[in-house]
Design a protein around this motif. Structure first.
Motif, PDB file in Angstrom:
ATOM      1  N   LEU A  42       0.816  -1.207   0.000  1.00  0.00           N
ATOM      2  CA  LEU A  42       0.000   0.000   0.000  1.00  0.00           C
ATOM      3  C   LEU A  42       0.851   1.259   0.000  1.00  0.00           C
ATOM      4  N   THR A  43       1.949   1.216   0.738  1.00  0.00           N
ATOM      5  CA  THR A  43       2.775   2.414   0.829  1.00  0.00           C
ATOM      6  C   THR A  43       4.206   2.053   1.188  1.00  0.00           C
ATOM      7  N   VAL A  44       5.133   2.910   0.792  1.00  0.00           N
ATOM      8  CA  VAL A  44       6.545   2.775   1.159  1.00  0.00           C
ATOM      9  C   VAL A  44       6.985   4.105   1.765  1.00  0.00           C
ATOM     10  N   MET A  45       7.477   4.052   2.999  1.00  0.00           N
ATOM     11  CA  MET A  45       7.992   5.244   3.661  1.00  0.00           C
ATOM     12  C   MET A  45       9.511   5.157   3.745  1.00  0.00           C
ATOM     13  N   VAL A  46      10.169   6.270   3.510  1.00  0.00           N
ATOM     14  CA  VAL A  46      11.625   6.360   3.661  1.00  0.00           C
ATOM     15  C   VAL A  46      11.875   7.502   4.643  1.00  0.00           C
ATOM     16  N   LEU A  47      12.271   7.143   5.851  1.00  0.00           N
ATOM     17  CA  LEU A  47      12.301   8.102   6.952  1.00  0.00           C
ATOM     18  C   LEU A  47      13.708   8.451   7.414  1.00  0.00           C
ATOM     19  N   ASN A  48      13.879   9.713   7.771  1.00  0.00           N
ATOM     20  CA  ASN A  48      15.086  10.174   8.428  1.00  0.00           C
ATOM     21  C   ASN A  48      14.841  10.257   9.934  1.00  0.00           C
ATOM     22  N   VAL A  49      13.610  10.624  10.292  1.00  0.00           N
ATOM     23  CA  VAL A  49      13.162  10.690  11.684  1.00  0.00           C
ATOM     24  C   VAL A  49      12.195   9.537  11.925  1.00  0.00           C
ATOM     25  N   GLY A  50      12.356   8.800  13.009  1.00  0.00           N
ATOM     26  CA  GLY A  50      11.530   7.616  13.268  1.00  0.00           C
ATOM     27  C   GLY A  50      10.097   7.929  13.582  1.00  0.00           C
ATOM     28  N   GLU A  51       9.823   9.138  14.089  1.00  0.00           N
ATOM     29  CA  GLU A  51       8.460   9.517  14.445  1.00  0.00           C
ATOM     30  C   GLU A  51       7.676   9.907  13.190  1.00  0.00           C
ATOM     31  N   ARG A  52       6.385   9.636  13.243  1.00  0.00           N
ATOM     32  CA  ARG A  52       5.540   9.915  12.071  1.00  0.00           C
ATOM     33  C   ARG A  52       4.243  10.570  12.534  1.00  0.00           C
ATOM     34  N   GLY A  53       4.037  11.830  12.154  1.00  0.00           N
ATOM     35  CA  GLY A  53       2.803  12.518  12.485  1.00  0.00           C
ATOM     36  C   GLY A  53       2.772  13.102  13.882  1.00  0.00           C
ATOM     37  N   SER A  54       3.395  12.426  14.820  1.00  0.00           N
ATOM     38  CA  SER A  54       3.417  12.866  16.211  1.00  0.00           C
ATOM     39  C   SER A  54       4.710  12.402  16.853  1.00  0.00           C
ATOM     40  N   ALA A  55       5.224  13.185  17.794  1.00  0.00           N
ATOM     41  CA  ALA A  55       6.458  12.814  18.477  1.00  0.00           C
ATOM     42  C   ALA A  55       6.273  11.578  19.344  1.00  0.00           C
ATOM     43  N   SER A  56       5.022  11.212  19.629  1.00  0.00           N
ATOM     44  CA  SER A  56       4.755  10.040  20.470  1.00  0.00           C
ATOM     45  C   SER A  56       4.503   8.774  19.662  1.00  0.00           C
ATOM     46  N   PHE A  57       4.473   8.896  18.318  1.00  0.00           N
ATOM     47  CA  PHE A  57       4.209   7.734  17.463  1.00  0.00           C
ATOM     48  C   PHE A  57       5.447   7.437  16.627  1.00  0.00           C
ATOM     49  N   LEU A  86      18.943   5.904   6.073  1.00  0.00           N
ATOM     50  CA  LEU A  86      17.510   6.131   5.943  1.00  0.00           C
ATOM     51  C   LEU A  86      16.785   4.846   6.318  1.00  0.00           C
ATOM     52  N   ASP A  87      15.643   4.991   6.964  1.00  0.00           N
ATOM     53  CA  ASP A  87      14.859   3.837   7.396  1.00  0.00           C
ATOM     54  C   ASP A  87      13.680   3.628   6.459  1.00  0.00           C
ATOM     55  N   VAL A  88      13.532   2.392   5.979  1.00  0.00           N
ATOM     56  CA  VAL A  88      12.499   2.056   5.016  1.00  0.00           C
ATOM     57  C   VAL A  88      11.423   1.229   5.706  1.00  0.00           C
ATOM     58  N   VAL A  89      10.167   1.654   5.530  1.00  0.00           N
ATOM     59  CA  VAL A  89       9.022   0.918   6.066  1.00  0.00           C
ATOM     60  C   VAL A  89       8.068   0.642   4.911  1.00  0.00           C
ATOM     61  N   VAL A  90       7.819  -0.631   4.654  1.00  0.00           N
ATOM     62  CA  VAL A  90       6.885  -1.042   3.597  1.00  0.00           C
ATOM     63  C   VAL A  90       5.645  -1.605   4.271  1.00  0.00           C
ATOM     64  N   ILE A  91       4.483  -0.999   4.002  1.00  0.00           N
ATOM     65  CA  ILE A  91       3.219  -1.533   4.506  1.00  0.00           C
ATOM     66  C   ILE A  91       2.636  -2.414   3.412  1.00  0.00           C
ATOM     67  N   THR A  92       2.567  -3.697   3.703  1.00  0.00           N
ATOM     68  CA  THR A  92       2.225  -4.691   2.690  1.00  0.00           C
ATOM     69  C   THR A  92       0.735  -4.988   2.653  1.00  0.00           C
TER      70      THR A  92
END
Length: 274
Positions: free
Chosen positions: A172-187, A200-206
């Motif tokens: 559904l989506t591929v995220m490539v992140l520099n900061v581990g938090e997404r949308g909120s500092a608590s998430f 860089l950190d890669v997150v694939v939502i399958t």
């Protein structure tokens, strides 16, 4: 400063001795910041605005000895929150007593970003948020995101990290992140992410919409999702190849839809005062 956030700039001036520059147009922010970066009398540039303004200034001063001071003035202000800077008072304290911390600068097809980039559903959610929804802050983002999730369908994607194919299936989506938090500092969506590791950190939502929800719920509880729902990896050069054009965003700003996205990282290119 962002021309729309003179209130935050006025408060900063009341708290700490700084010279202010107020461009007539947001497009001039980068030029003013670049000029400051080569001025030997300037040690710190305080960027007044949201995450987009912070990114613009960071790119302009990258590679110089000039430090970035974050003055939050946007809707989410994630960069400030992950550095413990949630108010103008916090920003003034960092300017006066803070220290410089190296921060990696990421690029998506040349577009600089500090926080994250994504393609597919996540980027489509952000593109769907109009000015009316933004007035409701996180609630507006959430409502529009749920509408896009209902419409979402998986598509085939290949993810190549440092020359090795790490994923080749529907997602559904591929995220490539520099900061581990997404949308909120608590998430924290990327558990191993660090802003100064040169990676860089890669997150694939399958899979399906259920995968997206299960993966999000697992990370909310600070647990790793099952492999059937999400995959995690890290690298310095990432290429994401979708079967067709998809939505793409960098730090919350949509860029032109495309099918292939290439990512690189510039380790420690920016020094953030916090």
């Amino acid at each position: 400063m962002n021309p729309e956030r003179t209130d935050a700039a006025d408060e900063l001036v009341d708290r700490v001795e700084v010279d202010t520059e107020q461009p007539d147009d947001p497009s001039e922010i980068a030029e003013r910041a670049a000029d400051a970066a080569v001025d030997p009398a300037v040690d710190v540039v305080a960027a007044v605005g949201g995450d987009g303004t912070q990114r613009t200034v960071a790119e302009a001063i990258a590679g110089s000895d000039t430090e970035l001071a974050i003055v939050p003035g946007g809707t989410v202000n994630l960069l400030g929150r992950v550095h413990g800077i949630e108010s103008v008072e916090d920003a003034a304290d960092a300017i006066e007593r803070g220290e410089a911390h190296p921060f990696d600068l990421a690029r998506c097809d040349g577009h600089a970003y500090l926080l994250n980039s994504s393609s597919g559903l996540d980027a489509a959610m952000i593109a769907a948020v109009d000015d009316r929804a933004k007035r409701f802050g996180r609630a507006g983002y959430t409502a529009m995101g749920l509408l896009e999730l209902i419409r979402a369908k998986p598509s085939h994607v290949s993810v190549v990290v440092d020359g090795e194919t790490v994923f080749d299936d529907d997602a559904l989506t591929v995220m490539v992140l520099n900061v581990g938090e997404r949308g909120s500092a608590s998430f924290r969506i990327a558990p191993d992410a660090a802003t100064d590791d040169g990676l860089l950190d890669v997150v694939v939502i399958t899979g399906s919409r259920r995968s997206y929800l299960r993966a999000g719920w697992s990370r909310f509880r600070k647990r790793l999702p099952a492999d059937a729902d999400a995959r995690f990896t890290q690298g310095r050069e990432i290429e994401v190849r979708w079967a067709g054009e998809v939505a793409v965003q960098c730090d919350g700003d949509p860029v032109e839809p495309r099918s292939t996205i290439r990512y690189t990282v510039e380790p420690g290119a920016v020094a953030i005062r916090s």
